[in-house]
Enzyme design. Structure first.
Site, PDB file in Angstrom:
ATOM      1  N   ASP A 177      24.922 -52.499 -52.171  1.00 27.31           N
ATOM      2  CA  ASP A 177      24.915 -51.184 -52.820  1.00 27.31           C
ATOM      3  C   ASP A 177      26.135 -50.361 -52.416  1.00 27.31           C
ATOM      4  O   ASP A 177      26.679 -49.603 -53.230  1.00 27.31           O
ATOM      5  CB  ASP A 177      23.628 -50.436 -52.474  1.00 27.31           C
ATOM      6  CG  ASP A 177      22.411 -51.020 -53.176  1.00 27.31           C
ATOM      7  OD1 ASP A 177      22.549 -52.100 -53.790  1.00 27.31           O
ATOM      8  OD2 ASP A 177      21.327 -50.421 -53.119  1.00 27.31           O
ATOM      9  N   HIS A 204      19.557 -53.228 -53.990  1.00 31.07           N
ATOM     10  CA  HIS A 204      18.695 -52.573 -53.004  1.00 31.07           C
ATOM     11  C   HIS A 204      18.864 -53.184 -51.618  1.00 31.07           C
ATOM     12  O   HIS A 204      17.946 -53.136 -50.795  1.00 31.07           O
ATOM     13  CB  HIS A 204      17.219 -52.609 -53.433  1.00 31.07           C
ATOM     14  CG  HIS A 204      16.917 -51.717 -54.590  1.00 31.07           C
ATOM     15  ND1 HIS A 204      17.012 -50.343 -54.534  1.00 31.07           N
ATOM     16  CD2 HIS A 204      16.526 -52.007 -55.861  1.00 31.07           C
ATOM     17  CE1 HIS A 204      16.695 -49.827 -55.705  1.00 31.07           C
ATOM     18  NE2 HIS A 204      16.402 -50.804 -56.528  1.00 31.07           N
ATOM     19  N   ASP A 209      25.607 -46.882 -47.351  1.00 30.20           N
ATOM     20  CA  ASP A 209      24.306 -46.970 -48.026  1.00 30.20           C
ATOM     21  C   ASP A 209      23.266 -47.386 -46.992  1.00 30.20           C
ATOM     22  O   ASP A 209      23.556 -48.184 -46.088  1.00 30.20           O
ATOM     23  CB  ASP A 209      24.328 -47.984 -49.169  1.00 30.20           C
ATOM     24  CG  ASP A 209      23.033 -47.965 -49.957  1.00 30.20           C
ATOM     25  OD1 ASP A 209      22.906 -47.120 -50.860  1.00 30.20           O
ATOM     26  OD2 ASP A 209      22.140 -48.782 -49.657  1.00 30.20           O
ATOM     27  N   GLU A 211      19.036 -48.546 -46.253  1.00 30.45           N
ATOM     28  CA  GLU A 211      17.678 -48.891 -46.670  1.00 30.45           C
ATOM     29  C   GLU A 211      16.751 -48.323 -45.613  1.00 30.45           C
ATOM     30  O   GLU A 211      17.072 -48.331 -44.414  1.00 30.45           O
ATOM     31  CB  GLU A 211      17.492 -50.402 -46.808  1.00 30.45           C
ATOM     32  CG  GLU A 211      18.428 -51.059 -47.806  1.00 30.45           C
ATOM     33  CD  GLU A 211      18.309 -50.501 -49.207  1.00 30.45           C
ATOM     34  OE1 GLU A 211      17.226 -49.991 -49.553  1.00 30.45           O
ATOM     35  OE2 GLU A 211      19.294 -50.560 -49.960  1.00 30.45           O
TER      36      GLU A 211
END
Length: 597
Positions: free
Chosen positions: A182, A177, A36, A38
């Site tokens: 995540d 988030h 994952d 960001e």
């Protein structure tokens, strides 16, 4: 960084990774890396990675974890900070992507990548590898979004967001988030989805990938339609048996995007029907994504393809107009007046915004004709206008300009000027007053009314800010902007009165200045607007595409005939409040009205 060490003795190349040999291997025996990211935004071309989290699993057991912040080399936008909690200060001491990506490659060696919305995460990793001139060998991946859409019914999972699936399966780690949290949540969701198909003969990677698509043999047989397309940005048109245009779309890689339609990855029923009818695919190669987006709008308006949802309402949108009557009022229309804001997608929302502005400025909301009148008078208590309630709802039949005596034109015109100044962005005094009314409701513990007032004010701010941003671009005679293409080249756009007049791409190694000069010289002529609306008659959708393109990080302003600026009282200054209001609406707390305080 935890779970891995950056290898010594030189930078690891992605070419060192093992080739894909997973097709017939049992999923239980396959090493999977659930990843994952960001990022600073949603575009893999313009935005960059700020955090990577990954979990390595095999046979239902966790073998290791990888987690690190990444220095993006730029400021993290406020809306991203609000969403993820990752601030620019947090990434100052983090390693750059040039150090992190080889470490991730070592961690993921010999694994299949899994991600929730894998197209997003893998696109960012691919782009980062491309900027470092590292080949990308991960030809196998799995997407839990695609799995959820295929395995779960719409009744069971109306939304396939990670948070919704985590709630559905009641997993042990909930998404926050943040990348590692995540990724951990995705691991649990992935295992729960596999449990659903274990009794359907799905045991290997090949079994799963063949189970997920809904491609029929007839659809797969049409894959040759994509074989001759270039790997360039552009617009594609699917044509049917009668050579009619069925569907129009855009792509940054025409061949890859069109080929995806024949794999069954798009589970929408109408797209499957469209592909089954398609006889051939046309394309228009474009310099970059902005030109493709503008051409798509033109083609949608010209052909109105039946399988594009957007073509059903090609000219949708409502404007909030200040009328030209002797005692002006706000009304809602499909076309803009000289003093207007919009377009707004819904007539109901537009009417709500008109009501909020009328209440704030004291404009009349009655519909009586006053073309020749020398005064306006709707009986009522004028002192009530200053109370917070008009922000929440207007009493039926009560005019916002109600007073205890007739109002002459000089009495009324100051209110008109206040509304006009708000709409044009010259003053945000009325927004300040509306916010004060909102706080009054919250302080009075009238939380339901405050929440409603918050949402109405947020919608008003959004409409004002968007229109003022678009108007700032539409008023400029010529604007030349260049943006890096992510591979060392430049994308160039010439904008005249809010319309794209010319587009070009300077490849890596090609001097951009001569390309820019040639593009400006060859750009189409756009006459000065005769329409005196906020956008001068330019299509709002096109101006919005242009405005977003030039506002992306990395865009360079090459030249402009007038300053690209926002008015001093622009509602843009209230966008943080609006963002907080939407967050409070979507995730209600004990005191939802106290946003932006």
């Amino acid at each position: 960084m935890t779970g891995v060490q950056v290898p010594t003795g030189g930078q690891l190349s992605f070419a060192d990774l093992d080739d894909d040999e997973f097709a017939d291997r049992s999923l239980f025996e396959t090493t999977l890396v659930v990843v994952d990211l960001e990022t600073t935004g949603g575009s893999s071309d313009a935005d960059v990675i700020t955090e990577i989290g990954a979990v390595k699993i095999r046979g239902g057991e966790v073998l290791g974890e990888f987690a690190t912040l990444v220095d993006p080399g730029r400021e993290i936008p406020p809306q991203i900070v609000a969403l993820t909690g990752i601030t620019t200060a947090m990434t100052y001491d983090a390693p750059p992507i040039e150090e992190v990506l080889p470490a991730f490659a070592e961690f993921a060696r010999g694994s299949v990548l899994v991600a929730h919305n894998a197209r997003f995460d893998i696109a960012f990793l691919r782009k980062a590898a491309g900027r470092m001139n590292l080949p990308w060998p991960f030809t196998t991946s799995l997407c839990t979004v695609a799995m959820a859409r295929r395995i779960l019914t719409r009744e069971e999972a109306p939304s396939v967001k990670l948070s919704a699936l985590a709630e559905l399966f009641d997993v042990s780690v909930r998404p926050t988030h943040r990348a590692l949290d995540d990724a951990r949540a995705t691991v649990d969701v992935f295992h729960r989805l596999l449990e659903r198909v274990g009794n359907r003969g799905v045991h290997t990677y090949r079994d799963l990938t063949e189970y997920l698509p809904r491609a029929t043999p007839a659809m797969r047989a049409k894959r040759s339609m994509a074989s001759g397309l270039p790997r360039r940005p552009g617009v594609y048109l699917f044509r049917g048996p009668g050579d009619e245009v069925l569907y129009v779309g855009t792509a940054v890689d025409l061949r890859r995007r069109v080929a995806s339609y024949f794999s069954g990855g798009d589970t929408r029923a109408r797209i499957g029907e469209m592909v089954s009818l398609a006889e051939r695919v046309e394309h228009v190669e474009c310099a970059h994504d902005l030109e493709a987006g503008v051409r798509e709008l033109t083609l949608l308006a010209a052909h109105k393809p039946s399988y594009n949802r957007r073509s059903r309402n090609a000219h949708r949108g409502w404007w909030i107009n200040l009328s030209r009557e002797r005692f002006p009022r706000l009304s809602v229309s499909r076309s803009p007046a000289p003093d207007a804001i919009g377009p707004v997608h819904s007539r109901t929302v537009a009417a709500d915004i008109a009501d909020v502005i009328s209440a704030a400025s004291g404009l009349r909301s009655c519909t009586q004709s006053l073309r020749r009148a020398d005064h306006h008078w709707c009986p009522g208590d004028e002192s009530a206008v200053g109370l917070p309630d008009p922000l929440v709802a207007r009493l039926p039949g009560l005019c916002h300009a109600a007073s205890d005596r007739p109002q002459t034109l000089p009495d009324y015109l100051c209110r008109v000027e206040a509304a006009r100044a708000l709409m044009a962005g010259r003053s945000d005094v009325l927004l300040t007053d509306l916010y004060r009314r909102l706080q009054y409701l919250a302080d009075s513990r009238r939380f339901e009314s405050a929440a409603r007032a918050r949402d109405r004010l947020s919608s008003t701010v959004d409409a004002l800010a968007r229109c003022q941003r678009l108007a700032a671009v539409a008023r400029i005679r010529e604007l030349v902007v260049a943006r890096p293409d992510g591979t060392g080249g430049w994308n160039v756009s010439v904008v005249r009165y809010g319309r794209l007049a010319g587009a070009a791409h300077a490849q890596r190694g090609v001097a951009p200045v001569p390309v820019i000069e040639t593009t400006v010289a060859a750009a189409k002529t756009v006459l000065a607007p005769e329409d005196d609306g906020p956008l001068g008659g330019a299509p709002a959708e096109e101006v919005a595409l242009v405005q977003r393109w030039i506002a992306e990080p990395g865009a360079r302003l090459v030249s402009t005939t007038e300053p690209l600026e926002s008015p001093i009282g622009s509602a843009q200054r209230w966008t943080e409040f609006s963002l907080a209001a939407r967050r409070a609406r979507d995730e209600p707390g004990p005191a939802p009205a106290r946003v932006g305080a």
